[in-house]
Design an enzyme around this catalytic site. Structure first.
Site, PDB file in Angstrom:
ATOM      1  N   LYS A  26     -28.091   7.531 -56.906  1.00 52.62           N
ATOM      2  CA  LYS A  26     -27.251   8.567 -57.501  1.00 52.62           C
ATOM      3  C   LYS A  26     -27.044   9.662 -56.492  1.00 52.62           C
ATOM      4  CE  LYS A  26     -25.208  10.657 -60.959  1.00 52.62           C
ATOM      5  NZ  LYS A  26     -23.971  10.689 -60.143  1.00 52.62           N
TER       6      LYS A  26
ATOM      7  N   GLN B  34     -31.082  14.001 -51.278  1.00 57.74           N
ATOM      8  CA  GLN B  34     -30.765  13.650 -52.663  1.00 57.74           C
ATOM      9  C   GLN B  34     -31.909  12.878 -53.308  1.00 57.74           C
ATOM     10  OE1 GLN B  34     -27.298  14.374 -53.759  1.00 57.74           O
ATOM     11  NE2 GLN B  34     -28.285  14.257 -55.751  1.00 57.74           N
TER      12      GLN B  34
ATOM     13  N   LYS C  16     -34.479  15.423 -54.179  1.00 54.90           N
ATOM     14  CA  LYS C  16     -33.956  16.275 -55.258  1.00 54.90           C
ATOM     15  C   LYS C  16     -34.029  15.544 -56.593  1.00 54.90           C
ATOM     16  CE  LYS C  16     -30.045  18.023 -54.247  1.00 54.90           C
ATOM     17  NZ  LYS C  16     -28.612  18.310 -53.986  1.00 54.90           N
TER      18      LYS C  16
ATOM     19  N   LYS D 132     -25.845   8.671 -51.179  1.00 59.94           N
ATOM     20  CA  LYS D 132     -24.768   9.608 -50.851  1.00 59.94           C
ATOM     21  C   LYS D 132     -23.692   8.835 -50.108  1.00 59.94           C
ATOM     22  CE  LYS D 132     -23.880  14.098 -51.193  1.00 59.94           C
ATOM     23  NZ  LYS D 132     -24.289  15.110 -52.156  1.00 59.94           N
TER      24      LYS D 132
ATOM     25  N   GLY E 109     -19.124  13.953 -57.270  1.00 53.13           N
ATOM     26  CA  GLY E 109     -18.381  14.727 -56.263  1.00 53.13           C
ATOM     27  C   GLY E 109     -19.291  15.414 -55.267  1.00 53.13           C
ATOM     28  N   ASP E 110     -18.682  15.970 -54.241  1.00 50.81           N
ATOM     29  CA  ASP E 110     -19.357  16.819 -53.251  1.00 50.81           C
ATOM     30  C   ASP E 110     -18.215  17.546 -52.545  1.00 50.81           C
ATOM     31  OD1 ASP E 110     -22.233  17.204 -51.914  1.00 50.81           O
ATOM     32  OD2 ASP E 110     -20.808  17.144 -50.271  1.00 50.81           O
TER      33      ASP E 110
ATOM     34  N   THR F 246     -23.800  22.859 -60.940  1.00 49.15           N
ATOM     35  CA  THR F 246     -24.520  23.121 -59.682  1.00 49.15           C
ATOM     36  C   THR F 246     -24.613  24.627 -59.427  1.00 49.15           C
ATOM     37  OG1 THR F 246     -23.695  21.034 -58.838  1.00 49.15           O
ATOM     38  CG2 THR F 246     -24.661  22.536 -57.240  1.00 49.15           C
TER      39      THR F 246
ATOM     40  N   ASN G 292     -16.360  24.465 -55.570  1.00 48.41           N
ATOM     41  CA  ASN G 292     -16.965  24.259 -56.882  1.00 48.41           C
ATOM     42  C   ASN G 292     -18.283  25.021 -57.049  1.00 48.41           C
ATOM     43  OD1 ASN G 292     -19.182  22.558 -58.339  1.00 48.41           O
ATOM     44  ND2 ASN G 292     -17.272  22.075 -59.376  1.00 48.41           N
TER      45      ASN G 292
ATOM     46  N   SER H 158     -25.285  15.467 -64.343  1.00 49.81           N
ATOM     47  CA  SER H 158     -24.718  14.123 -64.222  1.00 49.81           C
ATOM     48  C   SER H 158     -25.509  13.137 -65.078  1.00 49.81           C
ATOM     49  CB  SER H 158     -24.752  13.645 -62.764  1.00 49.81           C
ATOM     50  OG  SER H 158     -23.667  14.182 -62.041  1.00 49.81           O
TER      51      SER H 158
HETATM   52  P1  NDP Z   1     -16.062  22.136 -52.249  1.00 47.90           P
HETATM   53  O1  NDP Z   1     -15.302  21.188 -51.447  1.00 47.90           O
HETATM   54  O2  NDP Z   1     -15.655  22.414 -53.657  1.00 47.90           O
HETATM   55  O3  NDP Z   1     -16.169  23.554 -51.497  1.00 47.90           O
HETATM   56  C1  NDP Z   1     -16.716  23.636 -50.219  1.00 47.90           C
HETATM   57  C2  NDP Z   1     -16.586  25.072 -49.738  1.00 47.90           C
HETATM   58  O4  NDP Z   1     -17.335  25.211 -48.542  1.00 47.90           O
HETATM   59  C3  NDP Z   1     -15.150  25.440 -49.403  1.00 47.90           C
HETATM   60  O5  NDP Z   1     -14.957  26.824 -49.621  1.00 47.90           O
HETATM   61  C4  NDP Z   1     -15.074  25.091 -47.922  1.00 47.90           C
HETATM   62  O6  NDP Z   1     -14.070  25.812 -47.194  1.00 47.90           O
HETATM   63  C5  NDP Z   1     -16.456  25.507 -47.444  1.00 47.90           C
HETATM   64  N1  NDP Z   1     -16.827  24.706 -46.285  1.00 47.90           N
HETATM   65  C6  NDP Z   1     -16.935  23.354 -46.210  1.00 47.90           C
HETATM   66  N2  NDP Z   1     -17.254  22.980 -44.973  1.00 47.90           N
HETATM   67  C7  NDP Z   1     -17.360  24.115 -44.252  1.00 47.90           C
HETATM   68  C8  NDP Z   1     -17.673  24.387 -42.909  1.00 47.90           C
HETATM   69  N3  NDP Z   1     -17.945  23.393 -42.041  1.00 47.90           N
HETATM   70  N4  NDP Z   1     -17.700  25.696 -42.500  1.00 47.90           N
HETATM   71  C9  NDP Z   1     -17.437  26.697 -43.371  1.00 47.90           C
HETATM   72  N5  NDP Z   1     -17.100  26.490 -44.664  1.00 47.90           N
HETATM   73  C10 NDP Z   1     -17.085  25.230 -45.091  1.00 47.90           C
HETATM   74  O7  NDP Z   1     -17.600  21.620 -52.217  1.00 47.90           O
HETATM   75  P2  NDP Z   1     -18.794  21.963 -53.202  1.00 47.90           P
HETATM   76  O8  NDP Z   1     -18.683  23.361 -53.659  1.00 47.90           O
HETATM   77  O9  NDP Z   1     -18.889  20.869 -54.203  1.00 47.90           O
HETATM   78  O10 NDP Z   1     -20.057  21.792 -52.228  1.00 47.90           O
HETATM   79  C11 NDP Z   1     -20.603  22.881 -51.480  1.00 47.90           C
HETATM   80  C12 NDP Z   1     -22.017  22.560 -51.082  1.00 47.90           C
HETATM   81  O11 NDP Z   1     -22.810  22.307 -52.250  1.00 47.90           O
HETATM   82  C13 NDP Z   1     -22.211  21.320 -50.187  1.00 47.90           C
HETATM   83  O12 NDP Z   1     -23.288  21.546 -49.310  1.00 47.90           O
HETATM   84  C14 NDP Z   1     -22.596  20.239 -51.192  1.00 47.90           C
HETATM   85  O13 NDP Z   1     -23.313  19.184 -50.577  1.00 47.90           O
HETATM   86  C15 NDP Z   1     -23.478  21.049 -52.131  1.00 47.90           C
HETATM   87  N6  NDP Z   1     -23.667  20.485 -53.458  1.00 47.90           N
HETATM   88  C16 NDP Z   1     -22.608  20.208 -54.279  1.00 47.90           C
HETATM   89  C17 NDP Z   1     -22.819  19.681 -55.541  1.00 47.90           C
HETATM   90  C18 NDP Z   1     -21.705  19.484 -56.509  1.00 47.90           C
HETATM   91  O14 NDP Z   1     -22.009  19.202 -57.690  1.00 47.90           O
HETATM   92  N7  NDP Z   1     -20.453  19.633 -56.136  1.00 47.90           N
HETATM   93  C19 NDP Z   1     -24.179  19.324 -55.989  1.00 47.90           C
HETATM   94  C20 NDP Z   1     -25.235  19.764 -55.096  1.00 47.90           C
HETATM   95  C21 NDP Z   1     -24.969  20.288 -53.871  1.00 47.90           C
HETATM   96  P3  NDP Z   1     -12.742  25.028 -46.678  1.00 47.90           P
HETATM   97  O15 NDP Z   1     -11.957  24.754 -47.928  1.00 47.90           O
HETATM   98  O16 NDP Z   1     -12.104  25.965 -45.730  1.00 47.90           O
HETATM   99  O17 NDP Z   1     -13.224  23.768 -46.018  1.00 47.90           O
END
Ligand code: NDP
Length: 459
Positions: A103, A124, A127, A139, A178-179, A223, A254, A391
Site C-alpha cells: 500500500k 511507507q 509508516k 510506492k 495519490g502522491d 494527510t 493536497n 485509505s
Molecule cells: P501535490 O502534488 O498535491 O503538491 C506538491 C506541492 O509541493 C506543490 O505545491 C509542489 O509545487 C511542491 N513541490 C513538489 N516538488 C517540489 C520541489 N522539488 N521543490 C519545491 N516544491 C515542490 O502533492 P502532495 O501534497 O500530495 O504531497 C506533498 C508531500 O506529502 C510529498 O512529500 C508526499 O510524498 C507527501 N505525502 C502525501 C500524501 C498524500 O496523501 N497525498 C500522504 C503522505 C505523504 P509545484 O506545483 O510547483 O511542483
C-alpha cells in the site's frame, strides 16, 4: 531543487553490525542517495531495540527489510495533443507485504527515479506498520510531469500507465493511492482504465477515489489534517496548543492546503504557502478559499495569490518559507526541503515545533539541530500517516459496500493520530530517548514488522 542529502562517507552508525549493513546497502544501491538516507535514519534508531530484544536481531532480518520484495519498471508510451508520440518510465516498488497487501501512493514528477521510489516505499513500509493496521508498504509513479498538460493528455497518460500496472494490482495484492502530481483527477482516470481492462468493480484496488464512486469522506484532507492533529498532540504534551501560534507551511498541494485548513481551524495564524517557484507571505493569515481557487480549481501558480490578495501578501520568487519567523514549521512539499541552514534560521527565530507533512522533507543535519535544541519534531512516517490510515478506512467501506458519514471518519482519523502519537512517545520513552519521535516511530514500526516477518519464516 532541494538539497542537503549527505554522502555515505559522512555517516557512521552505532555498532559494527549496523555499520556493515549500511555499507553493504550503499554498495548494493549505488546512486540512490534518498534511499540510502531513509535507510540510514532507520538503522541509526535500531541499536537499543536490537540489544533489548535479541530475538529481533536475527541474522538476515534487517537485510531483508531493507530489500524490496519486487521492483517493476515499465515503458509508458502515449500521445500528446499534437499527435507527438511520447514515452515515460513507470515504477512500482512492492517493498514489504508481511503485514498486509502493498500500500502506498503513485508520484508523477519529472525528478522521479528508482532510488526515490525505493526511499518512498521503505518509508511507507515503516509508516504503515506504525499505524497498527493490516497494510504492507509500496510506492510507485512516473517521471511524467502533469503540469501544463491538458486533461486529455493526463487521461491518455494514466490509461497507458495502468495498462501495464494493472497486472500487478488487486485489493489483496497491491493498492496504490495519490502522491505528488497524482490527485483525484488522476486516480479517476487510473481507476477507469483498471475497471475497463479487468471488467471488475474492484473498488478496493485504488484509494483516493471520488466520493460518488467508492471514495471515503476526508481521504483528500486526511494527510494534512492528520499532520496537524499529530502536531497538536506534540504541543499538548508540552502544555501548549495551536491557538494563536504562527505557522509556516511549504507547498500548496493536497497536503499543504489541508494542513493550513486544520491549523486555522485550531486557531493558528498561518503565514505562508509555496510552490517550486517561490513562496507567499500573508501577514493577515492565508486566505484559504483564494488559495484553493488558484491551486485546486485553476491549477495555477502561487504567485497569483499575491497578485489577487492585496497588500497583506507578497510573493518571494525562489525564496524559502523557513526564513519567515514562526512558532511552528510544517514542511509539506517534498524531500530534503528543510536543511541545516534553514533549521538554524528557524531556531534563531525561536521555533517550537516541526511536523513533517511531506515524506523526509527535513535533512538529517536539520533533524539533529532541531533535536539538540529541544524542538518537538514529528517525522513524516508518524505525522503524515493519517492519509494512508484513511485509505484503509476507504478500503473498509469498499469491502462492506458502505459509506460512512464524515463525523465517523473524522473521529477514526483523530483516534488513529492519537494512537500513533502515543505509540511513538511511549516507545521513545521505553528505549531511553524520551521525546524523540524519530526513534520512537522507527523502533515501534520495526518491532511490528520484524515480529510479523519472523513468525512467517522471514519471507
Ligand atoms: P501535490 O502534488 O498535491 O503538491 C506538491 C506541492 O509541493 C506543490 O505545491 C509542489 O509545487 C511542491 N513541490 C513538489 N516538488 C517540489 C520541489 N522539488 N521543490 C519545491 N516544491 C515542490 O502533492 P502532495 O501534497 O500530495 O504531497 C506533498 C508531500 O506529502 C510529498 O512529500 C508526499 O510524498 C507527501 N505525502 C502525501 C500524501 C498524500 O496523501 N497525498 C500522504 C503522505 C505523504 P509545484 O506545483 O510547483 O511542483
Amino acid at each position: 531543487m532541494p538539497s542537503g542529502t549527505r554522502t555515505r562517507a559522512s555517516r557512521s552508525l552505532p555498532g559494527p553490525r549496523l555499520d556493515r549493513l549500511y555499507t553493504t546497502l550503499c554498495r548494493r544501491n549505488p546512486g540512490e542517495p534518498e534511499f540510502q538516507q531513509a535507510a540510514h535514519e532507520v538503522l541509526a534508531s535500531l541499536a537499543p531495540v536490537l540489544e533489548a530484544r535479541p530475538e529481533l536481531a536475527d541474522p538476515g532480518l534487517i537485510e531483508r527489510i531493507a530489500e524490496p520484495e519486487r521492483q517493476i519498471i515499465f515503458r509508458v508510451p502515449w500521445q500528446d495533443d499534437s499527435g507527438v508520440p511520447r514515452v515515460h518510465r513507470g515504477f512500482r516498488v512492492e517493498f514489504n507485504s508481511a503485514l498486509g497487501p502493498y500500500k502506498g501512493g503513485l508520484r508523477f514528477h519529472p525528478s522521479l527515479n528508482l532510488g526515490i521510489v525505493k526511499f518512498l516505499g521503505f518509508e511507507q513500509t515503516f509508516k504503515n506498520a506504525l499505524t497498527g493496521l493490516g497494510i504492507g508498504g509500496g510506492k510507485g509513479g512516473s517521471d511524467f510531469d502533469p503540469h501544463g498538460r491538458s486533461d486529455a493528455e493526463v487521461m491518455r497518460f494514466c490509461q497507458s500507465f495502468m495498462t501495464e500496472l494493472h497486472r500487478h494490482l488487486g485489493e489483496h495484492t497491491d493498492i496504490p493511492a495519490g502522491d505528488i502530481g497524482v490527485g483525484g483527477r488522476e486516480i479517476g482516470y487510473l481507476f477507469g482504465q483498471y475497471r475497463r481492462i479487468t471488467n471488475r468493480w474492484e473498488s478496493g484496488t485504488l484509494t483516493g477515489k471520488g466520493r460518488e464512486w467508492g471514495g471515503s469522506e476526508l481521504r483528500t484532507q486526511a494527510t494534512g489534517y492528520g499532520t496537524v492533529l499529530f502536531l497538536a498532540e506534540m504541543l499538548n504534551v508540552r502544555g501548549e496548543s495551536l491557538d494563536g501560534q504562527r505557522v509556516t507551511v511549504s507547498g500548496s498541494g493536497n497536503v499543504a492546503i489541508h494542513a493550513i485548513e486544520k491549523a486555522q481551524e485550531l486557531g493558528a495564524h498561518v503565514l505562508t504557502a509555496a510552490d517550486s517557484g517561490g513562496y507567499v507571505l500573508d501577514e493577515k493569515g492565508m486566505d484559504l478559499p483564494l488559495l484553493k481557487q488558484i491551486k485546486e480549481v485553476e491549477r495555477g501558480r502561487i504567485r497569483t495569490y499575491a497578485d489577487r490578495r492585496g497588500t497583506s501578501a507578497r510573493y518571494v520568487p525562489g525564496g524559502r518559507v523557513w526564513d519567515v519567523p514562526t512558532d511552528v514549521a510544517l514542511p509539506c512539499a517534498t524531500q530534503n526541503e528543510l536543511d541545516a541552514e534553514a533549521a538554524t534560521t528557524l531556531l534563531a527565530h525561536g521555533v517550537k515545533a516541526v511536523a513533517e507533512g511531506a515524506n523526509m522533507p527535513t535533512t538529517p543535519g536539520a533533524v539533529h539541530l532541531l533535536h539538540r535544541a529541544g524542538v518537538a519534531f514529528g517525522p513524516g512516517k508518524a505525522a503524515n500517516a493519517g492519509g494512508v490510515a484513511t485509505s484503509v478506512l476507504e478500503m473498509q467501506q469498499n469491502a462492506t459496500r458502505q459509506t460512512w458519514p464524515p463525523e465517523e471518519t473524522a473521529a477514526k482519523l483523530t483516534a488513529v493520530m492519537r494512537r500513533i502519537h502515543h505509540t511513538c512517545y511511549e516507545t521513545a520513552d521505553r528505549f531511553g530517548t524520551p521525546g524523540n519521535y524519530v526513534t520512537g516511530a522507527n523502533i515501534a514500526a520495526f518491532e511490528r514488522l520484524a515480529t510479523g516477518m519472523l513468525a512467517q519464516g522471514l519471507v
